[in-house]
Write a protein that holds these residues in place. Structure first.
Motif, PDB file in Angstrom:
ATOM      1  N   ASP A 205       0.842  -1.191   0.000  1.00 47.22           N
ATOM      2  CA  ASP A 205       0.000   0.000   0.000  1.00 47.22           C
ATOM      3  C   ASP A 205       0.880   1.244   0.000  1.00 47.22           C
ATOM      4  OD1 ASP A 205      -2.730   1.225   0.306  1.00 47.22           O
ATOM      5  OD2 ASP A 205      -1.750   2.046   2.091  1.00 47.22           O
ATOM      6  N   HIS A 206       1.837   1.277   0.915  1.00 46.75           N
ATOM      7  CA  HIS A 206       2.798   2.371   0.960  1.00 46.75           C
ATOM      8  C   HIS A 206       4.002   1.952   1.785  1.00 46.75           C
ATOM      9  CE1 HIS A 206       0.400   3.153   4.646  1.00 46.75           C
ATOM     10  NE2 HIS A 206       1.524   3.651   5.145  1.00 46.75           N
ATOM     11  N   MET A 207       5.071   2.711   1.664  1.00 46.80           N
ATOM     12  CA  MET A 207       6.296   2.494   2.417  1.00 46.80           C
ATOM     13  C   MET A 207       6.527   3.752   3.255  1.00 46.80           C
ATOM     14  SD  MET A 207       7.501  -0.425   1.065  1.00 46.80           S
ATOM     15  CE  MET A 207       9.269  -0.488   1.155  1.00 46.80           C
ATOM     16  N   GLY A 208       7.458   3.684   4.192  1.00 49.28           N
ATOM     17  CA  GLY A 208       7.720   4.871   4.977  1.00 49.28           C
ATOM     18  C   GLY A 208       8.976   4.785   5.810  1.00 49.28           C
ATOM     19  N   ILE A 209       9.262   5.908   6.430  1.00 56.39           N
ATOM     20  CA  ILE A 209      10.351   6.010   7.397  1.00 56.39           C
ATOM     21  C   ILE A 209       9.757   6.601   8.660  1.00 56.39           C
ATOM     22  CG2 ILE A 209      12.570   7.050   7.961  1.00 56.39           C
ATOM     23  CD1 ILE A 209      13.135   7.111   4.935  1.00 56.39           C
ATOM     24  N   GLN A 210       9.793   5.813   9.732  1.00 58.26           N
ATOM     25  CA  GLN A 210       9.307   6.261  11.034  1.00 58.26           C
ATOM     26  C   GLN A 210      10.501   6.790  11.815  1.00 58.26           C
ATOM     27  OE1 GLN A 210       7.688   3.162  13.523  1.00 58.26           O
ATOM     28  NE2 GLN A 210       6.762   4.624  14.919  1.00 58.26           N
ATOM     29  N   VAL A 211      10.348   7.960  12.417  1.00 56.16           N
ATOM     30  CA  VAL A 211      11.427   8.563  13.190  1.00 56.16           C
ATOM     31  C   VAL A 211      10.992   8.726  14.644  1.00 56.16           C
ATOM     32  CG1 VAL A 211      12.419   9.740  11.194  1.00 56.16           C
ATOM     33  CG2 VAL A 211      10.721  10.926  12.589  1.00 56.16           C
TER      34      VAL A 211
END
Length: 147
Positions: free
Chosen positions: A59-65
């Motif tokens: 669905d989507h990718m991301g970077i969690q900080v």
């Protein structure tokens, strides 16, 4: 510290939770009737599945900080590279209150950069029902995120 985020759309949450729990050797840290999330250290990833995604598969990718400063650094990197972002600001999505920004890669894959502040009891601020509505990926004319 940054953590890779992957969100998959699935057809059946229970079958998928069983599969991914076996694959990762761990139970999800969050499990709802339409959503599950694993916060893994090896590999260092936030892996989420949902029956509410816009499609089956990625669905989507991301970077969690971990901090707002890290989120601002990612926003600055994108701006410096002349890559347009869409900011949701503070929002409720995927049973969490977060601040988010979105970009779309050259292939149309939505990427979010986000900082989560706390858990939430609803899936999305825009949709409090239990089954209707996809995740919080903004849509554009290409059908994906981030205009």
């Amino acid at each position: 510290m940054k953590r890779l985020h992957i969100h998959l759309g699935v057809k059946n949450i229970d079958d998928s939770v069983r599969f991914y729990s076996a694959l990762f050797g761990a139970d999800p840290v969050k499990h709802k009737p339409d959503y599950a999330k694993w916060m893994l250290d090896d590999p260092h990833v936030n892996f989420a599945i949902s029956t509410r995604a816009g499609k089956t598969g990625v669905d989507h990718m991301g970077i969690q900080v971990d901090t707002a400063d890290e989120l601002n650094a990612i926003r600055t990197q994108m701006s410096d590279a002349n890559i347009s972002t869409h900011s949701d600001g503070e929002t409720t999505c995927c049973y969490a209150k977060s601040e988010k920004s979105w970009v779309e890669d050259p292939n149309g894959i939505a990427w979010e950069a986000y900082h989560t502040m706390e858990d939430a009891q609803i899936f999305s601020a825009a949709d409090t029902s239990s089954e209707s509505g996809a995740c919080c990926v903004p849509t554009t004319k290409s059908g994906s995120c981030c205009g």
